[in-house]
Write an enzyme that holds these catalytic residues in place. Structure first.
Site, PDB file in Angstrom:
ATOM      1  N   GLY A 180      18.021  34.199  23.102  1.00  0.00           N
ATOM      2  CA  GLY A 180      18.860  33.244  24.039  1.00  0.00           C
ATOM      3  C   GLY A 180      20.274  33.303  23.602  1.00  0.00           C
ATOM      4  CG  HIS A 441      48.329  38.948  42.027  1.00  0.00           C
ATOM      5  ND1 HIS A 441      47.075  39.892  41.871  1.00  0.00           N
ATOM      6  CD2 HIS A 441      49.238  40.072  41.875  1.00  0.00           C
ATOM      7  CE1 HIS A 441      47.371  41.025  41.736  1.00  0.00           C
ATOM      8  NE2 HIS A 441      48.848  41.070  41.705  1.00  0.00           N
TER       9      HIS A 441
END
Length: 462
Positions: A180, A441
Site C-alpha cells: 500500500g 504554460h
C-alpha cells in the site's frame, strides 16, 4: 471534576482540528492525548515520512546532477542526519500544535483517556486519575499497525513504520510486506539510499486500490530502480535467524524463501478501540472500527468518532475534515457532510501518485459509459525542463454528461496536482470545463487540460 462543553479523546489531525474549531465557536474544550500532540500523523507518520522522502529525492537528484550541467564529486550519505532532520521537523510541528492549544484556550490533558459514561471520561497518568465531564465527546484515537499471525513487531527483526523512521543505520537489505502507500513509500526511500529492497504483495498488483494503469506504471518504475516486486505472494512463515530474518513465500506456482536484515510490516492499520470504555457504555463497533453515521455520530447521540478509528480511508485529511464538521454540527451550524467519493489519495514515493473517484475498472463495473483521456508527461514541456518525464494524467468522464468521475496521476508533483481535480470534481465539472480553462504554460498541470481534451479525441500535443 472538570467540566467542559467538549472533550476530545486523541490529539491527532482529527482531534486537534476539532478542538480548535470548537474553541473558535465559543466552547470550553479539553483535549486528551497520552503522547505528543499531533498524533501518529505528525510525530510518526505523514510528516516525518515526507521529510525522509524529500531527503531521498534530494539524494537522487544530486546523483544525477551531471544531466543539469553540474559536477559533484564524492557524494556520500549521512544516514543519521537524514533521520535527525525528520525528527526536528516533527518536533517543530508538535510544538506548534501545543501553541495553538494555548492560543485557543484549550485545556490539554496528558494521559490515557477512558469513557466511564456518555458524559464522563477518566484520564490516567503515572498512577493518578482525573475525572472530567463533557456535554459532547469526540473519539479520535487513531489506529495502529494491523497485527499478522506469527509476524509480531519486535523492533529488531520485524519493524513497523514507526521503527523504520528512526533506524540508526541503513539496512543492507530490507523485505517489505505489503505494498500500500506505506510499503511503496518505504520501498522508494530505502532503495534510493542503496538498500536492497524486496516488496511482497499478496494481491496481483502493488497499490491494489489504485487504477490498474497507475499500479502497472509504478511497478515498471520500481523494477527499473532495482526494487524486486513479488505479486500474488503470501507469507507462509517467518524465521528469525542469528543476525537476519528469513521470509518463506508461497505463490500458486512455487514456494521460495528470502533473507534480509529486517522485515517491515506494512499491511494496513486497525482502529485503536481497545480499553477506551466503548463496551462499558455500549458504543457500537464493527470490524475493528467505531460505527458512525454521515455526521460522525455514534449510536450514542452526544458521542462522535472521527478519523482512523472509524475505518477507511485511513487519511489524515479525512480526519481533519470530519473534526471540523463535527465541531460545527454540535454548535448548530450548517455543515457540509464529507463526500467520501471525493477524498484524494496520495502516495509520496517517486514517482508520486494522486487519485480520487472511480478507477476505470470500477466505473465499468458500475455500468458507466465512459470516456477516458490520458496524457503522458514525456510530451509536457515543463516535465522535460525539470528533467522528469515519467508518468501521466488519466481522467475518466461519464460519457452521457461529460462529468469527471475519476482522476489518476502518476509522476512529478502528482500529490499537488490532484487538488485541481479534487475541486473540479466537487463542482461537478465536465471535460470541457477542464479542457477550456486556460492553464499556465509551462506547467505540469497542462497535462490535466490535455488529458481532458484526449478523452474526446482532440488533444493538441498528443
Amino acid at each position: 471534576m472538570l467540566d467542559f462543553d467538549l472533550a476530545v479523546l486523541g490529539g491527532g489531525p482529527g482531534g486537534y482540528v476539532a478542538a480548535i474549531r470548537a474553541a473558535q465557536l465559543g466552547n470550553k474544550v479539553c483535549i486528551i492525548e497520552k503522547e505528543k500532540l499531533g498524533g501518529v500523523c505528525l510525530n510518526w507518520g505523514c510528516i516525518p515520512t515526507k521529510a525522509l522522502l524529500k531527503n531521498a529525492e534530494v539524494y537522487q537528484t544530486v546523483k544525477k546532477a551531471d544531466m543539469f550541467g553540474i559536477k559533484i564529486k564524492n557524494i556520500s550519505l549521512d544516514f543519521k542526519k537524514n533521520v535527525d532532520r525528520s525528527r526536528v521537523v516533527a518536533k517543530q510541528l508538535s510544538k506548534g500544535i501545543e501553541f495553538l492549544m494555548k492560543k485557543n484556550g484549550i485545556t490539554h490533558l496528558t494521559g490515557f483517556g477512558k469513557l466511564e459514561s456518555e458524559n464522563n471520561i477518566s484520564v490516567f497518568k503515572d498512577g493518578r486519575q482525573k475525572h472530567i465531564s463533557a456535554k459532547n465527546i469526540i473519539l479520535a484515537t487513531g489506529a495502529k499497525p494491523r497485527a499478522v499471525e506469527n509476524m509480531e513487531i519486535d523492533g529488531k527483526y520485524i519493524i513497523g513504520s514507526r521503527e523504520a523512521l528512526s533506524l540508526a543505520e541503513l539496512p543492507k537489505k530490507i523485505i517489505i510486506i505489503g505494498s500500500g502507500a506505506i510499503g511503496c513509500e518505504f520501498a522508494f526511500y530505502f532503495n534510493s539510499f542503496g538498500a536492497d529492497v524486496e516488496l511482497i504483495e499478496m494481491q496481483e498488483r502493488i497499490l491494489p486500490m489504485e487504477d490498474a494503469d497507475i499500479s502497472d506504471a509504478l511497478k515498471e518504475n520500481f523494477l527499473a530502480a532495482g526494487i524486486k516486486v513479488h505479486n500474488n505472494s503470501n507469507v507462509r512463515s517467518v524465521e528469525k535467524l542469528k543476525n537476519s530474518i528469513r521470509i518463506n513465500i508461497e505463490t500458486e506456482k512455487e514456494q521460495f524463501s528470502m533473507n534480509g536484515k529486517l522485515a517491515l510490516l506494512a499491511v494496513g492499520v486497525v482502529g485503536n478501540i481497545d480499553n477506551i470504555g466503548l463496551n462499558g457504555i455500549g458504543v457500537k463497533t464493527e470490524n475493528g472500527s467505531i460505527s458512525i453515521d454521515s455526521k460522525c455520530q455514534t449510536n450514542i447521540p452526544n458521542i462522535f468518532a472521527i478519523g482512523d478509528v472509524t475505518g477507511p480511508p485511513w487519511l489524515a485529511h479525512k480526519s481533519s475534515a470530519q473534526g471540523h464538521m463535527v465541531a460545527d454540527f454540535i454548535n448548530g451550524r450548517n455543515i457540509h457532510e464529507i463526500d467520501h467519493f471525493n477524498i484524494p489519495n496520495c502516495t509520496y514515493c517517486q514517482p508520486q501518485i494522486g487519485s480520487l473517484g472511480h478507477t476505470e475498472s470500477r466505473a465499468l463495473e458500475l455500468g458507466y459509459n465512459i470516456k477516458v483521456g490520458k496524457f503522458y508527461f514525456r510530451a509536457c514541456g515543463k516535465a522535460m525542463a525539470v528533467g522528469n518525464t515519467f508518468g501521466f494524467v488519466k481522467l475518466i468522464f461519464d460519457a452521457k454528461y461529460g462529468e469527471l468521475i475519476g482522476a489518476h496521476i502518476i509522476g512529478e508533483g502528482a500529490t499537488e496536482m490532484i487538488a485541481e481535480l479534487n475541486i473540479a470534481k466537487a463542482l461537478e465539472s465536465t471535460w470541457e470545463d477542464l479542457a477550456m480553462t486556460v492553464h499556465a504554460h509551462p506547467t505540469l498541470s497542462e497535462a490535466v487540460m490535455e488529458a481532458a481534451l484526449d478523452a474526446y479525441g482532440v488533444a493538441i500535443h498528443h
